[in-house]
Design a protein around this motif. Structure first.
Motif, short mmCIF file in Angstrom:
data_model
loop_
_atom_site.label_atom_id
_atom_site.label_comp_id
_atom_site.label_asym_id
_atom_site.label_seq_id
_atom_site.Cartn_x
_atom_site.Cartn_y
_atom_site.Cartn_z
N GLY A 1 30.67 42.10 31.29
CA GLY A 1 30.33 42.58 32.60
C GLY A 1 31.39 43.54 33.07
N PHE A 2 31.78 43.42 34.31
CA PHE A 2 32.79 44.32 34.83
C PHE A 2 34.18 43.77 34.57
N SER A 3 34.25 42.52 34.14
CA SER A 3 35.53 41.84 34.19
C SER A 3 36.29 41.95 32.89
N THR A 4 37.61 41.94 33.04
CA THR A 4 38.48 42.00 31.85
C THR A 4 38.67 40.58 31.31
N GLN A 5 37.58 39.89 31.08
CA GLN A 5 37.69 38.47 30.83
C GLN A 5 37.68 38.07 29.38
N LYS A 6 36.95 38.77 28.57
CA LYS A 6 36.64 38.16 27.29
C LYS A 6 37.38 38.80 26.14
N PHE A 7 38.52 39.36 26.43
CA PHE A 7 39.41 39.71 25.34
C PHE A 7 40.81 39.29 25.73
N LEU A 8 41.61 39.10 24.70
CA LEU A 8 42.95 38.58 24.91
C LEU A 8 43.90 39.73 25.23
N GLY A 9 44.67 39.57 26.27
CA GLY A 9 45.64 40.60 26.63
C GLY A 9 47.05 40.15 26.32
N LYS A 10 47.72 40.90 25.47
CA LYS A 10 49.13 40.62 25.21
C LYS A 10 49.90 41.87 25.59
N ILE A 11 50.83 41.71 26.49
CA ILE A 11 51.58 42.86 26.97
C ILE A 11 53.06 42.55 26.85
N GLY A 12 53.74 43.39 26.13
CA GLY A 12 55.18 43.18 25.98
C GLY A 12 55.52 41.83 25.37
N GLY A 13 54.66 41.34 24.49
CA GLY A 13 54.95 40.11 23.78
C GLY A 13 54.50 38.84 24.45
N ARG A 14 53.81 38.95 25.59
CA ARG A 14 53.38 37.73 26.27
C ARG A 14 51.91 37.84 26.65
N GLU A 15 51.27 36.67 26.69
CA GLU A 15 49.86 36.62 27.07
C GLU A 15 49.78 36.73 28.58
N VAL A 16 48.96 37.62 29.09
CA VAL A 16 49.00 37.90 30.53
C VAL A 16 47.81 37.36 31.30
N SER A 17 46.98 36.58 30.66
CA SER A 17 45.78 36.11 31.34
C SER A 17 46.11 35.06 32.42
N GLN A 18 45.43 35.18 33.53
CA GLN A 18 45.56 34.19 34.60
C GLN A 18 44.52 33.09 34.37
N LEU A 19 44.96 31.84 34.33
CA LEU A 19 44.01 30.74 34.10
C LEU A 19 42.97 30.67 35.21
N MET A 20 43.36 31.05 36.42
CA MET A 20 42.45 30.89 37.55
C MET A 20 41.18 31.71 37.34
N LEU A 21 41.35 32.99 37.01
CA LEU A 21 40.19 33.86 36.88
C LEU A 21 39.83 34.13 35.42
N GLY A 22 40.68 33.69 34.52
CA GLY A 22 40.41 33.94 33.11
C GLY A 22 40.51 35.41 32.75
N SER A 23 41.24 36.17 33.54
CA SER A 23 41.34 37.59 33.27
C SER A 23 42.76 38.05 33.55
N ALA A 24 43.00 39.29 33.24
CA ALA A 24 44.34 39.85 33.47
C ALA A 24 44.21 41.08 34.34
#
Lengths: 793, 208
Positions: A117-140
């Protein structure tokens, strides 16, 4: 002939007619086109980076290896500056299979393949060596987590699941932003970008050397968002700012033993809107039933013929069941009925035996915070459902929207030690601490997330043809969630509920993962990787995620690859543990306000996806590369927003399927001219019904022409098919749009880079997306002109 | 829509099992691997990385004028030995792509595959600026040094520097390609290697 049969025929024909069979005997005499292209890449590396090239790589980590059995696109810093992208999220526009759309001045949404959909939800985001996803919204939020271009080494966009190495949430793919070693950012650099609408971005990076084996850098960034305009022409109230700073320290601790520590913080202040046009409802069923019951009453015949006709007319135009409608509409209807002479005459003719009177009962202004609702009123809005009721046809709902401050404050620190042992085991130990405080004033919701990560990764050779990679990781998350009841939902005498109400029983989460993968050089032409990840997760339970990938070098010019993976996505806390009370309804039978709550669904299980991929890489020469990737995703328990007012839960688990593919071309026409293009097709079905929240067709074409040694002319053309933004009352169709950006970049010998870009030149504006259920309308993406300055000194 | 109703869709369940079976078979080491075939891809990758290193090393090296050919002549780089992994071609390609020159002079890249015959002796006596001993080379370092004492000598293996007094050698260690550099290469006047490369501790080992 089907698409797949045609594709197979083309592939076989090209394989047979192009390229020689790849064998040791003939390849030693010359370089293959892939090897020549690789040499060009190596030539751009300095000695330090060259020394990081492994002799034997791990499939899945080496994204630029041409035999990598995956669909990969790598963005370099110059791809950002030369194309006039403000930040790295915008740079994803040029990646086939990704759909980037702008919601407001401060947010671009990046989604990959389908079901996002519109959301950055369903792929894994790793930025600068760390996972950046927020558990609350499941997105970054990649805008907040972005880095200055000067410190970005590359952004790897890996389409398709990569669970066996990357793990949970790497469903549609992985976005991995890698930052540079501090030794590679010595000196100073400044980047400024100024748009004609007032948007500004400026960052400064300074790097220094502490000793022969230790380096540092720090950086600061300021981004000011200029206010835009909504589709209707109203101000979007999306101005604000984002300020960031960060550092990195690198030290060589010994032979093949390195340490880095990096950290940063960010603060963002913007406003966000909550669409309330459909949040205060009136249930007119009492009036409807009173009218519809009259003709059946034994005393109905005692009414005058004209009064009977009034009743019959009302019965004819009123459906048997009228769903709750916005109070603003009911108030219009009540006003019409109150002034109706026919209804006045009917009421005069009614008696106590029949019905005391037919009144359209509206709530009194004192029964709800009428002043607060009035203060947030802003014209009218289309409400298509009214057109199905002839009595209401032509009416509009009142447009009510409440703006609130949305703040985002975050800080992180990450440290990594890596080394290589004497028996060739490469290992790394990474720890990170992230803290985020996000306040959504428009919803009255705030959470603080503190996350601790510790991971160990290693790989080592096993005999000549295997390289085993394995790792273990743990993550602990603490949450502090607060809700407040907005002034608009302060109903006197009623049991009040916040819009979002988090179940405070769930504030600590643990995740433990382990993976193992073998990269096998089966023959000189076949590479295979097999592996699996196991995970014990408080949100998704125990999971086993196997994956197998293989590539076959058919000849010097053609490589085919295939992959299968089973991947998981954990439900977000918003989906699982948060009750949503988005609306209140006036029940005219009980004369009370009643709230409607959609419960979080703690039974929502993880999404499980079986993903099948096929790819083909054709390089007829070192100057020309074609890549084709196709995929078929079969997802169980895909979490989708509830679409019915009668739903119990805000989100529902449904089975979904998607298939599609991306075709990309990279053609160096000459030393002066390079063209890159891509076309993506993506189709999805949820429980058998097509969905359109991701464009089925997207395409891009980019041209860089070096007019002289110092001047480059840039052209970027983007096409996006239409999408539909779901809504509980007013779905918005975002039309297909074509975007043309033109630019000229002057790179002086004094390390200046000056760019002038015109963006969205084909039309004065178009719309791209909006937040479903939150916004009343999308904002315009307007034609802008931008000046960029980049200076290293 | 047709796709979802196709045989492919109906057979997915059994295919999943097949894929998983393949996974377990492969993971338990039952996939036959051709143990006799050399890892050509790896060797060719090493050759490409070494060739790229060589382009950097040449840029980091300074020759005094007496050790260079006339202004209108080409500087010479001689590769000695059999090349099975594309090193020579890789270097030629890199030199062409980067328009490489030595002190403003064009490059002539000469590949001598055979033993030290008269043609080779002639070429080696023409003061080549760089002599590279390929991994499959049978040439003897001391013989070559006698013929061309002012060339930058680069080869393979630790012994090339430690035992045979070469200038620079490539070694494969801990899954990386590294450099062993003879200390005198930094201290002599020509050909002299820039000391900046010596600071790369993970890449360079300085010996002798």
């Amino acid at each position: 002939m089907s698409f797949f049969r045609s594709l197979s025929l083309i592939i076989v024909t090209l394989c047979v007619t192009s390229g020689k069979v790849y064998t040791e005997s003939n390849s030693s005499n010359g370089l293959t086109p892939f090897e020549k292209a690789d040499l060009r890449r190596l030539l751009e590396l300095d000695v330090s980076n060259l020394s990081q090239i492994p002799i034997k790589g791990v499939l899945g980590y080496e994204q630029e290896y041409w035999r990598n059995p995956a669909s990969v696109h790598v963005i370099r810093p110059e791809d950002i500056t030369l194309n006039g992208y403000l930040n790295s999220v915008e740079a994803l526009r040029g990646v086939p299979g990704m759909h980037v759309s702008r919601g407001l001045a401060y947010d671009n949404f990046a989604s990959m393949r389908n079901f996002s959909g519109f959301s950055t939800q369903k792929f894994l985001g790793k930025i600068g060596g760390r996972e950046v996803s927020q558990l609350m919204l499941g997105s970054a939020n990649y805008s907040v987590d972005d880095y200055p271009v000067a410190v970005i080494d590359r952004i790897e966009v890996i389409r398709g699941p990569g669970a066996s190495i990357w793990g949970t949430n790497a469903v549609n793919g992985v976005l991995n932003l890698v930052t540079k070693h501090s030794a590679n950012t010595q000196g100073n650099s400044v980047r400024l970008a100024i748009q004609d609408n007032g948007t500004f971005l400026g960052d400064y990076v300074h790097g220094g050397k502490l000793s022969d084996d230790s380096y540092y850098r720090f950086w600061v960034r300021d981004q000011e968002y200029a206010e835009g305009t909504l589709d209707s022409g109203l101000p979007a109230r999306d101005d604000g700012y984002l300020r960031k700073a960060g550092f990195r320290f690198d030290k060589n601790l010994g032979s093949d033993l390195n340490l880095y520590i990096a950290g940063g913080f960010a603060t963002r202040r913007v406003e966000h809107v909550l669409d309330l046009s459909n949040r205060l409802l009136h249930d007119p069923s009492k009036f409807v039933s009173d009218v519809r019951n009259l003709p059946a009453h034994p005393g109905f015949s005692l009414l005058s013929a004209s009064n009977q006709q009034v009743v019959n007319n009302l019965v004819a135009i009123l459906p048997s069941v009228v769903p709750p409608i916005p109070l603003s509409v009911s108030q219009q209807l009540g006003g019409v009925l109150a002034l109706s002479p026919d209804l006045a005459a009917l009421n005069a003719g009614l008696n106590a035996f029949l019905q005391p009177s037919l009144t359209y009962d509206l709530p009194s202004a004192s029964s709800y915070p009428a002043a607060a609702w009035g203060a947030n009123s802003n014209g009218t809005v289309n409400y298509p459902a009214l057109n199905s009721i002839s009595l209401l046809s032509g009416m509009n709902a009142g447009r009510i929207e409440r703006y609130g401050e949305m703040t985002n404050d975050s800080a992180h620190i990450v440290s990594k030690v890596d080394g290589i042992t004497d028996f060739d085991m490469e290992w790394s130990l990474t720890g990170s601490l992230d803290h985020t405080d996000i306040y959504m004033g428009h919803l009255g919701y705030e959470w603080e997330q503190t996350q601790y990560n510790l991971s160990f990764d290693a790989n080592f050779p096993l005999a000549d043809r295997h390289r085993i990679s394995y790792g273990v990781a743990t993550q602990h998350t603490d949450l502090d969630v607060k809700s407040e009841i907005l002034d608009i939902f302060q109903f006197p005498g009623e049991t009040l509920r916040p819009i979002l109400d988090y179940d405070q029983s769930f504030t600590k989460f643990n995740r433990f993962t382990g993976y193992i993968q073998d990269s096998i050089s089966s023959t000189d032409t076949i590479l295979i990787s097999v592996g699996a990840k196991v995970e014990e997760n408080d949100l998704a339970g125990f999971g086993f995620q196997p994956g197998v990938r293989a590539s076959w070098m058919a000849n010097e010019q053609n490589i085919f690859w295939a992959g299968y993976a089973k991947t998981h996505r954990q439900p977000s806390l918003r989906e699982r543990y948060t009750d949503l009370t988005p609306l209140w309804t006036w029940n005219s039978t009980t004369s009370k306000w009643e709230s409607k709550t959609y419960e979080g669904d703690s039974s929502l299980d993880r999404e499980e996806m079986d993903a099948y991929e096929l790819g083909w890489r054709l390089r007829p020469s070192e100057d020309l590369l074609f890549e084709l990737s196709t995929y078929y995703y079969d997802t169980q328990n895909a979490v989708r927003g509830a679409t019915s007012l009668t739903s119990v839960n805000a989100y529902e688990a449904k089975d979904a399927k998607a298939f599609g593919g991306e075709l990309s071309i990279d053609y160096r026409v000459s030393d002066l001219w390079r063209i890159r293009g891509g076309y993506s097709f993506a189709r999805g079905e949820v429980e058998g019904a097509r969905v359109y929240d991701f464009p089925e067709n997207t395409a891009s074409l980019s041209s860089h022409f070096k007019y002289s040694d110092e001047v480059t002319l840039i052209q970027n053309l983007f096409y996006s098919g239409k999408t539909e933004i779901p809504s509980d009352y007013n779905p918005i169709t975002i039309p297909s749009h074509l975007r043309l950006d033109l630019g000229v970049v002057w790179q002086t010998k004094g390390d200046w880079e000056i760019g002038l870009f015109g963006r969205d030149l084909l039309e004065s504006y178009h719309v791209e997306t909006m937040y479903p259920g939150v916004d009343v309308e999308p904002a315009r993406v307007e034609r802008t002109f931008m000046l960029t300055l980049l200076k290293k000194f | 829509m047709l796709f979802f109703n196709s045989r492919f869709r109906k057979n997915l369940t059994s295919r999943r099992l097949f894929v998983l079976l393949g996974f377990f078979v492969a993971f338990s080491g039952m996939i036959p691997v051709d143990a006799n075939t050399s890892l050509m891809d790896e060797k060719r990758r090493v050759a490409r990385v070494q060739a790229t290193y060589l382009t950097h090393l040449i840029k980091f090296t300074n020759w005094e004028q007496p050790d260079l050919p006339g202004k209108s002549e080409s500087a010479k780089i001689i590769m000695l030995g059999e090349d099975k992994n594309g090193f020579v071609e890789s270097f030629r390609f890199l030199a062409s792509q980067s328009n490489m020159k030595i002190d403003g002079r064009d490059l002539e890249i000469i590949h001598l595959k055979q033993k030290l015959n008269s043609e080779a002796k002639l070429k080696l006596s023409q003061k080549p600026q760089v002599i590279f001993f390929l991994a499959e080379s049978n040439f003897i370092v001391s013989d070559i040094k006698k013929l061309s004492p002012k060339s930058l000598m680069i080869g393979n293996g630790r012994d090339f520097v430690v035992e045979f007094d070469g200038d620079i050698s490539f070694t494969n260690s801990k899954n990386r390609i590294r450099l062993i550099i003879n200390k005198k290469t930094f201290s002599r006047n020509s050909p002299k290697l820039s000391s900046s490369i010596s600071t790369l501790r993970n890449v360079v080992e300085i010996v002798r």
